[in-house]
Design an enzyme around this catalytic site. Structure first.
Site, short mmCIF file in Angstrom:
data_model
loop_
_atom_site.label_atom_id
_atom_site.label_comp_id
_atom_site.label_asym_id
_atom_site.label_seq_id
_atom_site.Cartn_x
_atom_site.Cartn_y
_atom_site.Cartn_z
N GLU A 1 0.81 -1.22 0.00
CA GLU A 1 0.00 0.00 0.00
C GLU A 1 0.85 1.27 0.00
OE1 GLU A 1 -2.35 -3.43 1.31
OE2 GLU A 1 -0.43 -2.61 2.00
N HIS B 1 -12.30 -5.99 7.55
CA HIS B 1 -13.10 -5.66 6.37
C HIS B 1 -14.31 -4.82 6.73
CE1 HIS B 1 -10.88 -9.39 5.50
NE2 HIS B 1 -10.77 -8.91 4.28
#
Length: 680
Positions: free
Chosen positions: A410, A481
């Protein structure tokens, strides 16, 4: 290529040797003068002396071509910057943080030399993080078939940072023209190299990477450094592949003016590094080989002395930064919609799902601006576009050069976006910062870096980036999530944050984000991607301005302020309260968190006199705390009850649906809180 050793004491022209000696003498004079400014309370409170790195720093600046190349110097690169063309005056202005400092007008730490208009880039104090920017910029150099090379310079200890490995891995994988220079003086402040890596030469940590050339040189020697850097640039230009130049240096002084190196270096070592002074050696060579007389060198030294004296005098009279300017250049002005100034429409066409609004808008903007790019994890496949298919079909239409997968890194995704956007102002970048917002945390170092680029450079560089993040719960996703991170991200100035609830607003805000300068975080409530509740008619050219909330339901008894997944819950609760209790609840969908539509909020508060803030994130330290504090500060006299907040419990989100329901807000929790507030 290694046989082309064209620089030596005998073969180099006298004019060039004279220029080099002038630059090295000037650099050393400023290097030694810098601490005096602090002693006299004039400035330069941070100075990292470069003495002992003279050869390699001269060479970097000499091979750099400001018309085609790009240079990312680090905080010890004073001579590099001078060799690249910065004047004594520009160096001192940076050191004492004057308003006319070309790096950024005194906004950044001293000893961070830059001149963005010459492609000498302003870099962070986070050591080595500019390697990612260099790789991103090299991607643009290759994409636009420019004839330049990107140079990234750093000390050997910063190579321990994970993002340096990400950068070099990415540069080899994408085959990009980057020259990474490791100036190895053996220390990271007081930490010896042996505590950083098992290899004696840190460049050897990267052996085995395909397409990567490693060159070793004596960074104390001008000629060996010039030959190494010339070869490195030639390789990068001709093959479009990365090169590491490992330059062996010595650190003659302390790490910086706040470091006492006598505490960890003995007298023998200190005497050794002084003995190997590169400038003294170069001077001796010029006389020994009869390229210059002693009188000629003394004349150059006298010339440098006058140059420094003149620059010093000019810099002392230069203006200081204006304290009133601190709010200038926090973030660029956004794109302004002429047709939809309030982000509203009366379109009655077929309704589209939120995911369709996003996908179609991305494609429309890629057609609108050919300098638009998107990358991220798992987003580029002929039958798939991201974990949720938001980018489905894009690579087929726009090609692999504009739509491509990134490594599962990322920080690399975010850092190379910063770098690529530096190439020109037309470029617009969309990145899927992580497959889920929960996984964005590794990118935070680069995110924070990017938020203050525009301010730090005094408006000379704007990272024009839209960061897409699939956010929120209600999908049974559990801890990793289901997180909402907007509250944390909103604490950083220099970035916009939007969070739509309906397909039309998602499309309109995405279009505005991509067309605007500056960085925008685009939060996507993933539970609503295909939910009919979020469907809406979407005009093809729809635009939603930043900082404009939307009143979803009007009322006079209570104001509910919300965004994202909970917007639909709040509308449903408001309808139920009207039916059950005859109470009319006004529901404000913020759409944009930063900037925040305070005007619409206060107008509603003045009408209803009771306020409830509802969002999916945790109540404790969630974004609602900022809204509540703002209302209390600006409209306390209009309130008939305390501002109430509804959100997640102060726990992680459980995976089992029973646990998820217990943690996240829902209609029943919102209804009960609203009833309680109405009865106050």
């Amino acid at each position: 290529m290694t046989e082309n050793k064209k620089f030596s004491i005998k073969s180099t022209s006298k004019d060039m040797l004279s220029r080099w000696f002038h630059l090295m003498t000037l650099g050393r004079a400023l290097d030694e003068k810098a601490p005096n400014y602090l002693k006299q309370a004039i400035g330069w409170s941070y100075h990292a002396p470069y003495a002992g790195h003279d050869g390699i720093q001269l060479a970097i600046g000499q091979v750099f071509d400001r018309k085609a190349d790009h240079l990312f110097p680090y905080y010890r690169d004073m001579l590099t910057s001078i060799s690249a063309g910065l004047t004594a005056e520009e160096i001192i202005l940076n050191g004492i943080s004057k308003d006319t400092d070309v790096a950024g007008g005194g906004r950044h730490m001293s000893n961070h030399f830059a001149k963005p208009e010459w492609n000498v880039h302003n870099v962070s104090s986070c050591t080595g993080n500019h390697t990612l920017h260099a790789v991103g910029l090299a991607r643009a150099v290759k994409q636009y078939k420019s004839k330049g090379v990107v140079f990234s310079s750093q000390g050997e200890s910063s190579v321990s940072e994970g993002y340096v490995y990400e950068a070099i891995n990415g540069a080899t994988n994408e085959q990009l023209p980057v020259v990474f220079v490791f100036q190895d003086n053996g220390y990271g402040i007081s930490v010896p190299k042996k505590d950083q890596t098992a290899n004696r030469k840190v460049a050897d940590n990267f052996r085995g990477m395909k397409y990567l050339k490693i060159i070793h040189c004596n960074g104390k020697d001008v000629f060996d450094s010039m030959n190494a850097m010339t070869e490195a640039k030639q390789i990068a230009l001709e093959t479009s592949t990365p090169v590491i130049v490992q330059a062996n240096c010595v650190r003659m002084g302390a790490h910086s003016n706040s470091d006492k190196h006598e505490l960890y270096r003995d007298n023998a070592e200190l005497n050794y590094v002084t003995e190997y002074d590169p400038l003294a050696k170069f001077r001796r060579l010029l006389v020994r080989y009869k390229r210059f007389t002693e009188e000629e060198l003394l004349a150059i030294e006298a010339e440098v002395k006058l140059e420094v004296k003149k620059a010093h005098k000019a810099c002392l009279s230069a203006p200081d930064p204006d304290p009133a300017s601190i709010h200038d250049f926090v973030i660029p002005e956004s794109y302004v919609s002429e047709k939809y100034p309030e982000g509203l429409h009366n379109f009655t066409g077929n309704k589209k799902k939120l995911i369709e609004g996003l996908n179609e808008t991305l494609k429309a903007e890629f057609r609108h601006n050919p300098d638009t790019f998107i990358w991220g994890q798992d987003i580029a496949n002929k039958d798939k576009g991201g974990i949720f298919n938001v980018s489905k079909g894009m690579q087929q239409e726009f090609g692999k050069e504009r739509v491509f997968n990134a490594p599962i890194a990322e920080d690399y995704i975010m850092g190379t976006a910063n770098g690529m956007s530096r190439f020109n102002d037309k470029i617009r970048i969309v990145v899927e910062g992580a497959e889920f917002a929960d996984y964005f945390w590794p990118a935070m170092e680069q995110f924070v870096e990017t938020t203050h680029e525009y301010w730090r450079t005094k408006g000379q560089f704007s990272p024009n980036i839209t960061v897409r993040l699939a956010s929120g719960g209600y999908i049974g996703g559990g801890l990793y999530h289901s997180q909402n991170i907007e509250g944390a991200l909103a604490t950083f100035p220099g970035v916009r944050i939007v969070y739509p609830s309906y397909a039309d607003d998602a499309a309109g805000l995405l279009r505005t984000s991509i067309r605007s300068k500056g960085m925008t975080v685009f939060m996507e409530p993933k539970a609503l991607y295909n939910d009919p509740k979020a469907s809406a008619a979407v005009p093809e050219d729809f635009e939603v301005p930043f900082g404009k909330a939307r009143v979803r339901r009007e009322g006079a008894d209570l104001t509910i302020i919300t965004y994202g997944n909970t917007t639909h819950m709040c509308v449903e609760v408001a309808d139920k309260l009207a039916e059950d209790a005859g109470k009319q609840v006004e529901v404000i969908d913020l759409r944009s968190l930063v900037p925040l539509d305070i005007e619409t909020i206060l107008k509603s508060v003045a009408k209803t006199n009771k306020v409830m803030v509802v969002h999916e994130d945790k109540v404790f330290s969630g974004f609602g705390a900022e809204i509540s504090a703002t209302i209390t500060e600006k409209a306390f006299d209009k309130l008939d009850a305390p501002v109430k907040r509804v959100g997640s419990e102060f726990t992680p989100v459980g995976f089992n649906r029973i646990l998820e329901k217990a943690v996240l807000p829902n209609n029943d929790k919102i209804y009960a809180a609203a009833k309680e507030l109405l009865a106050f």
